[in-house]
Design an enzyme around this catalytic site. Structure first.
Site, PDB file in Angstrom:
ATOM      1  N   GLU A   1       1.771 -35.410  28.432  1.00 11.62           N
ATOM      2  CA  GLU A   1       2.954 -36.283  28.517  1.00 11.62           C
ATOM      3  C   GLU A   1       3.425 -36.665  27.110  1.00 11.62           C
ATOM      4  O   GLU A   1       3.664 -37.828  26.806  1.00 11.62           O
ATOM      5  CB  GLU A   1       2.624 -37.523  29.355  1.00 11.62           C
ATOM      6  CG  GLU A   1       2.105 -37.185  30.741  1.00 11.62           C
ATOM      7  CD  GLU A   1       1.662 -38.388  31.552  1.00 11.62           C
ATOM      8  OE1 GLU A   1       1.801 -38.359  32.775  1.00 11.62           O
ATOM      9  OE2 GLU A   1       1.166 -39.361  30.942  1.00 11.62           O
TER      10      GLU A   1
ATOM     11  N   CYS B   1       8.458 -44.309  32.227  1.00 18.92           N
ATOM     12  CA  CYS B   1       7.751 -45.354  31.485  1.00 18.92           C
ATOM     13  C   CYS B   1       7.980 -45.237  29.987  1.00 18.92           C
ATOM     14  O   CYS B   1       7.989 -46.246  29.277  1.00 18.92           O
ATOM     15  CB  CYS B   1       6.252 -45.281  31.760  1.00 18.92           C
ATOM     16  SG  CYS B   1       5.740 -45.967  33.340  1.00 18.92           S
TER      17      CYS B   1
ATOM     18  N   CYS C   1       2.658 -45.674  37.806  1.00 19.50           N
ATOM     19  CA  CYS C   1       3.009 -46.615  36.743  1.00 19.50           C
ATOM     20  C   CYS C   1       4.510 -46.845  36.634  1.00 19.50           C
ATOM     21  O   CYS C   1       4.956 -47.932  36.252  1.00 19.50           O
ATOM     22  CB  CYS C   1       2.460 -46.117  35.408  1.00 19.50           C
ATOM     23  SG  CYS C   1       2.900 -44.413  35.010  1.00 19.50           S
TER      24      CYS C   1
END
Length: 654
Positions: free
Chosen positions: A316, A334, A412
């Site tokens: 990521e 996020c 998340c």
């Protein structure tokens, strides 16, 4: 270091043609939906077990831990979003649920203050043995953020006192002294949370603890390698190499020496947020210099046009300068939320329009792309180009989805979106001395104090539709001060009228703001009209994936093509030169949101392609004129699965 700019303290009530619907969705749909998800009551969605983990840890239910090591953090982010909602509008039923959750968390907390359900239930006795991978300090940070927000909203101290005990326990474990662990978190989060705890309690020891965790990062010998040896060289996530890939966790160098955005994108911007926070509180010029370097590298070399960051699925992560493939983009929701956190802190440290411009870009594009228009489905990944036919077949695209999901095993992003949108009022205004800065043009009311003067400001905005904004100024008494209006980077001109007297601005001052200084009286009105052309945006010539292509932008919105409007094989389309754009609304899209229609060309073979030829030396191309329809990027994938592309080839000669 420049004079500090703070978020304008006071109350903000949002009443906006565009954003009020998002706030309503957070309050009436997202937070209740996420509460059901946290309790495993969403049919067809991946189970969370997060609340049940706390119930088991508290002795209220039997069973074992389920989920990711960071499952507790979803509860913290949900509770933080609830706190922001309660701050703007008290809701006794929601507050009762939150109070019950807080009682549950306290019941699960160990006597010494420790609170992490994974280690309490699954690996008791192995606390702090795998900081690189197991997110203990990350989860603690999200509980601390929730506690400080809830205390600010309600004045209730139960959770604040509980996390203070937890932070005191953490301080007894970590440090440079004898017998203490010299470690730091694998996933940065606690550092910025400890600054908030310092603000809430006034206890400087929490600020110092946050600074310790930052300063310890990247020191030699490498702590993650040492703890790996101590625990027998075991790994929790062997496929990610969190221990040995020091770039992944930004532990390759001390934070002051880092100049390029490396590794996991969310971790990087959370770390930068904490660096800026601590630079702000301690007036640390070295930390500020490091923040500026990292900001420059992210925004000028490693950020998508949508405000997305992190171009690689593996880890990521960031990759290299100008490596921004649209179809392989990770651009985690996020990460853009974290970029907004970083931008907000940089506005305080180094006040300039450029930080608010990036904040706006990420907010209006990637962040709200992360949720469906009805608030019940979510994107973890935000690509800029999608071809559903290869999804599920080509493993390079295993992270890409053509439709939003109901929930995630690693969930998340949805609560992160909820907590950001619920606190949106905190991002709208800044103050410095006798100047009130307008950062975001979102309708509503502000009650604040500027240089000792109580002030009420009403903002009426159709900013996203036509670039028009109106302010009504209501100071407690007539006095001279400054209202500074951000001239956004997408507008080359603004007409500003004060009580009917107009002036045209083709640029702001050196900081990018239009400074209006006068003796303001109750009822004074400011009307602003930002020029809002459709812009053909080009990428830097070193971005090989978008060379010779353009993306359309109007106002804060980046646009995209979608199969629902333009048919399949979007890669065959070309944007014609010199054609006028038509604006129109779209059924089912938010109020005031407009689509763009313009003439284009669809390239196709001239004549029939050979029946048995995958390749042909004799083929030639022709083009037929078609009408292209572009929609705001945030709204894609709300009308079924299909192709999507932000970038389009441009007709030669433009």
């Amino acid at each position: 270091m420049n004079e500090i700019t703070t978020a304008a303290s006071g109350k903000v009530q949002i009443q906006d043609v565009f954003w009020s619907e998002y706030i309503r969705l957070v309050r009436e749909v997202m937070v209740p939906y996420q509460w059901e998800a946290l309790n495993d009551r969403i049919e067809g969605a991946a189970p969370s077990h997060a609340i049940r983990n706390f119930k088991i840890a508290a002795g209220r239910e039997e069973g074992g831990f389920y989920g990711m090591v960071f499952q507790d953090s979803d509860v913290g982010k949900w509770l933080e979003a609830v706190a922001y909602l309660l701050e703007t509008q008290r809701d006794s039923a929601l507050e009762d649920i939150a109070d019950e959750v807080i009682e549950l968390l306290i019941a699960a907390q160990r006597a010494d203050g420790y609170l992490n359900t994974y280690f309490l239930l699954k690996e008791p006795g192995r606390e702090w043995s795998n900081l690189a991978e197991c997110h203990e300090l990350y989860c603690a940070g999200h509980l601390i953020e929730a506690a400080t927000a809830y205390y600010r909203a309600t004045g209730k101290r139960k959770l604040l006192d509980a996390v203070s005990r937890y932070a005191d326990y953490i301080a007894s474990v970590f440090g440079t002294g004898p017998g203490k662990l010299h470690g730091y978190d694998g996933h940065q989060e606690i550092e910025l949370a400890l600054v908030k705890l310092f603000h809430a309690t006034g206890e400087k020891k929490y600020l110092e603890l946050g600074r310790y965790f930052l300063e310890q990062r990247g020191q030699q010998p490498h702590y993650f390698e040492e703890e790996w040896e101590r625990r027998g060289r075991t790994l929790h996530f062997p496929e990610l190499s969190m221990v040995h890939d020091h770039l992944y966790s930004q532990s390759h160098l001390p934070v002051r020496e880092q100049a390029t955005a490396e590794g996991h994108a969310v971790r990087l911007v959370y770390m930068c947020t904490a660096m800026a926070d601590i630079a702000l509180e301690t007036k640390d010029a070295g930390l500020l210099a490091a923040c500026r370097k990292l900001w420059d590298n992210i925004v000028n070399r490693r950020m998508y046009i949508t405000g997305g960051i992190g171009s690689m699925e593996q880890g990521e992560s960031f990759t290299a300068d100008y490596d921004l493939p649209p179809d392989l983009a990770y651009a985690e929701t996020c990460a853009s939320v974290g970029l907004i956190f970083f931008a907000r802190r940089m506005l305080a440290l180094d006040h300039h329009r450029k930080y608010a411009d990036v904040l706006e870009r990420a907010l209006y594009n990637t962040v709200i792309s992360g949720m469906s228009l009805d608030g019940t489905r979510f994107f973890y990944v935000n690509p800029l180009e999608v071809y559903p036919e290869v999804l599920g077949k080509n493993k390079n695209y295993k992270h890409v989805k053509a439709e939003r999901q109901g929930w995630f095993t690693c969930a998340c992003c949805p609560p992160n979106v909820a907590r950001l949108l619920a606190s949106l009022g905190d991002y709208m205004y800044s103050a410095q001395g006798d100047t009130l800065y307008v950062e975001l043009y979102i309708g509503g009311q502000l009650e604040t104090v500027i240089n000792g003067l109580p002030l009420r400001l009403e903002q009426h905005s159709s900013y996203g539709t036509d670039g028009n904004v109106r302010f009504v100024v209501d100071p407690e008494q007539e006095r001279e001060f400054t209202i500074a209006l951000r001239l956004p980077d997408w507008s080359n001109e603004a007409i500003v009228s004060i009580n009917g007297q107009a002036n045209t601005y083709s640029g702001g001052s050196a900081d990018g703001y239009i400074h209006l200084t006068r003796s303001w009286a109750s009822g004074d009105a400011i009307e602003v009209c930002f020029a809002m052309p459709v812009q053909r945006m080009k990428g830097h010539p070193h971005i090989r994936q978008t060379f010779s292509k353009v993306a359309l932008q109007r106002g804060p919105f980046v646009y995209c093509l979608e199969e629902a409007d333009n048919g399949k094989r979007l890669y065959q389309l070309r944007l014609a030169a010199g054609r006028a754009y038509t604006l129109a609304g779209e059924p089912g899209f938010p109020a005031g949101i407009q689509t763009l229609s313009v003439a284009g060309i669809r390239a196709q073979p001239e004549g029939e392609w050979p029946a048995e030829g995958l390749y042909s030396s004799g083929a030639s191309w022709t083009g037929r004129e078609v009408q292209l329809k572009f929609i705001p990027y945030f709204a894609w994938a709300n009308r079924g699965a299909g192709e999507m592309s932000v970038w389009i080839e441009e007709e030669a000669g433009r």
